[in-house]
Motif scaffolding. Structure first.
Motif, short mmCIF file in Angstrom:
data_model
loop_
_atom_site.label_atom_id
_atom_site.label_comp_id
_atom_site.label_asym_id
_atom_site.label_seq_id
_atom_site.Cartn_x
_atom_site.Cartn_y
_atom_site.Cartn_z
N HIS A 236 0.81 -1.22 0.00
CA HIS A 236 0.00 0.00 0.00
C HIS A 236 0.84 1.26 0.00
CE1 HIS A 236 -3.22 2.80 0.93
NE2 HIS A 236 -2.53 3.23 1.97
N TYR A 296 -7.13 1.07 2.55
CA TYR A 296 -7.21 0.18 1.39
C TYR A 296 -8.45 -0.70 1.56
CZ TYR A 296 -5.04 -3.00 4.75
OH TYR A 296 -4.77 -3.73 5.87
N THR A 300 -8.59 -6.50 -0.32
CA THR A 300 -7.15 -6.61 -0.58
C THR A 300 -6.52 -7.74 0.22
OG1 THR A 300 -7.03 -4.22 -0.98
CG2 THR A 300 -4.94 -5.35 -0.54
#
Length: 492
Positions: A236, A296, A300
Motif C-alpha cells: 500500500h 485500502y 485486498t
C-alpha cells in the motif's frame, strides 16, 4: 523483495505454542499458496519429532524453498540434510556477549568456524543463509567482517538479526546498509520496543531484499515482525507486491486457531475491528465512499467490511445493516430501531446481526423465515460415554446425525456439527451459561457467539435442560448466519 516465514520455528517458540505435524503442514501449504518464497520449517536439531515434522513439510513439494534452522555445528547441518530440506539458516554468534559469554569462544574462531560450515553446507547442495545472532548489539566492524567472510565462503545471503528487539531505526539503517554493500542481505526483527515493522521497512530501504517474519507476529517475548503488516505496508505504501495479499486473512485465522493465540480485535490487517465501522459519522462516510475511512479495501487481504452497531450508531448504518438482510423499514420504524440499538449499546452490549434482526422483527411485529430448525434432540450420559443425536430441518430437507463427547452438551454439539457438515463451517467464539432461576429446577440461559469469516452473530436460549438450551442457541445462531445470504449446501 521476498519473505522468509519463520512461524513454524521462531513463532512456535512463543510460550505455550506447540504445533502438530499436521498443523505445520497445513500452515506451510497456506504460506506457499500466498506466495511466500522461503518457509523455515523448524530446527532439525530439536529432536526426532521435529525432524519428522520438517520431513512432512519437505514432502509437500512446495514452490517455496524449505529450510531448517541450524546452530553453528556440523551435526545440525547433517540432521537438516536427513530431513530433505532445500536450505539451512545457520545462526552464529555476532555480539561479544554471545561470542564470549554464551559460546565461550573468540571472534577469530567464530569467523573460521562459520567459513567451514558454509563451505560444508554448500558442498552438500544446500541454499545457505548466515544469521549473525544478536547482530544489533554487535560491534559493527566485526559483524561486517563475519558476514563478509560468510559470503566469500559461498553463502547465498547474510542476515541482520535484531534478536532481542533492541535496535532503533537509525541504527538498523546504518548496519543493514553496510551489510547490503557486501551482498544479498536479510533482516530479522523483533517487537520488544514496538519497532519491528519500522525496523523491517528501514532495513528494506537500506538494501535488504528478504524479510524474516511470522504470521500474526507470534514469537518469543513480544513476538517477531508480522508478515501481514510488512506485506501490506510495502504494497500500500510503496507499491511493492511481495505475496498474494488476498490470502492473508485466511492464513492469519488458521495460525491463530492452530497456535491458540487469538487475534487482538485492534490488530492491524487481520484484527476483528480492522474494517469495522460503528461511529455514525464514519458509517455514513463509508457508505458514501468506501475509501472514506479506510486506507485500502478489505478485499485486498481477503476480508469484508463490517458496519458495527452500538451506542455510536446512526440511521445510515442501521439502515444499511438491515438492507443487507433484505429489510427495509419506514422512517418511523427505522427511528425506533435506531433508538433501541443505542439503548443496547449504552448498556455495553455488542449489537450483533441477531440482536438487530430481533429488534426489527419486534418493531415490525412479524417473524422471520428460517432455513434451519431443530426437530428433535436426544442425549444420554451416566456411566456410559455421553452420546447425543439430533434431527435438523435445513431448506426443506432433513439431516440426522449422532455424536459423542466429554459430556452431554459436548456430545450434542458434535452431533450438530456432524449433521451440518460443510454447510456451516462456523467457529464458536464464546459460550456462556447463566442460571435464570434458583432451585433444583433452575432454568438456564445459554448465550453463544458464532462467526464465519467476518460475519458474527449471537443467540440466546433458555430451558431447564442445559443441553437443549445449548443446541437451540447454536442452531439459531447458525440459522442467522445462513439467512445473511451465505448459501447452504443441498440437503441430503
Amino acid at each position: 523483495m521476498q519473505f522468509l516465514d519463520t512461524t513454524l520455528r521462531d513463532g512456535e517458540q512463543a510460550p505455550g505454542v506447540s504445533l502438530s505435524p499436521e498443523e505445520k503442514a497445513d500452515v506451510a501449504r497456506l504460506l506457499d499458496r500466498a506466495g511466500v518464497a522461503y518457509v523455515e520449517a523448524g530446527s532439525a536439531c530439536t529432536g526426532p519429532g521435529e525432524r519428522e515434522t520438517i520431513s512432512r513439510v519437505t514432502d509437500l513439494d512446495l514452490d517455496a524453498t524449505v529450510t531448517s534452522f541450524c546452530r553453528g555445528v556440523r551435526n545440525d547441518v547433517d540432521l537438516a540434510l536427513d530431513c530433505g530440506v532445500d536450505g539451512v539458516n545457520l545462526v552464529v554468534p555476532a555480539s561479544d556477549r554471545h561470542v564470549e559469554t554464551k559460546v565461550g569462544t573468540t571472534r577469530e574462531d567464530v569467523v573460521a568456524d562459520t567459513v567451514e560450515l558454509v563451505e560444508y553446507a554448500r558442498d552438500h547442495g544446500l541454499w545457505v543463509e548466515v544469521l549473525g545472532e544478536d547482530g544489533s548489539r554487535a560491534d559493527v566492524d566485526f559483524l561486517e567482517r563475519l558476514m563478509g567472510a560468510a559470503l566469500d565462503a559461498g553463502a547465498d545471503r547474510v542476515c541482520y538479526c535484531d534478536t532481542v528487539g533492541h535496535a532503533t531505526p537509525d541504527h538498523t539503517y546504518e548496519v543493514v546498509s553496510r551489510l547490503a554493500d557486501l551482498g544479498p542481505t536479510s533482516t530479522h526483527t523483533h517487537d520488544d520496543l514496538g519497532l519491528a515493522v519500522t525496523n523491517a521497512l528501514v532495513s528494506v530501504a537500506a538494501g535488504a531484499d528478504l524479510v524474516h517474519a511470522t504470521v500474526n507476529g507470534i514469537g518469543e517475548r513480544a513476538g517477531n515482525v508480522a508478515l501481514e503488516e510488512v506485506a501490506i505496508a510495502l504494497q500500500h505504501g510503496y507499491g511493492v507486491e511481495t505475496v498474494d495479499s488476498t490470502q492473508l486473512y485466511a492464513l492469519a485465522r488458521r495460525v491463530a486457531e492452530a497456535t491458540g493465540v487469538p487475534l487482538a480485535p485492534n490488530k492491524a490487517v487481520v484484527g476483528e475491528n480492522a474494517f469495522a465501522h460503528e461511529s455514525g459519522i464514519h458509517t455514513d462516510g463509508t457508505l458514501k465512499d468506501d475509501r472514506m475511512y479506510e486506507p485500502y479495501p478489505p478485499e485486498t487481504v481477503g476480508r469484508d467490511r463490517r458496519l458495527v452497531l452500538g451506542k455510536h450508531a446512526g440511521r445510515a448504518g442501521v439502515e444499511a445493516a438491515l438492507a443487507e438482510h433484505g429489510l427495509h423499514l419506514t422512517d418511523e420504524a427505522l427511528g425506533t430501531v435506531v433508538e433501541r440499538v443505542k439503548e443496547l449499546g449504552d448498556r455495553g452490549k455488542r449489537v450483533t446481526d441477531t440482536d438487530l434482526l430481533a429488534i426489527a422483527e419486534d418493531v415490525r411485529g412479524q417473524g422471520r423465515e428460517r432455513r434451519l430448525r431443530l426437530l428433535d434432540l436426544t442425549a444420554t450420559s451416566g456411566n456410559a460415554t455421553p452420546t447425543a443425536s439430533v434431527r435438523l430441518a435445513l431448506d426443506g430437507g432433513v439431516r440426522v446425525a449422532s455424536g459423542t463427547g466429554s459430556g452431554p452438551v459436548d456430545a450434542a454439539m458434535q452431533a450438530v456439527r456432524a449433521a451440518l457438515g460443510d454447510v456451516a463451517a462456523v467457529t464458536l467464539d464464546s459460550y456462556h451459561v447463566d442460571a435464570v432461576t434458583g432451585g433444583t429446577d433452575a432454568v438456564v440461559s445459554v448465550e453463544v457467539e458464532l462467526s464465519r469469516g467476518d460475519s458474527a452473530v449471537s443467540a440466546t436460549a433458555s430451558d431447564a435442560d442445559i443441553t437443549r438450551a445449548s443446541v437451540v442457541a447454536i442452531v439459531d445462531a447458525v440459522d442467522r448466519l445462513l439467512v445473511t445470504g451465505r448459501p447452504a449446501a443441498s440437503a441430503d
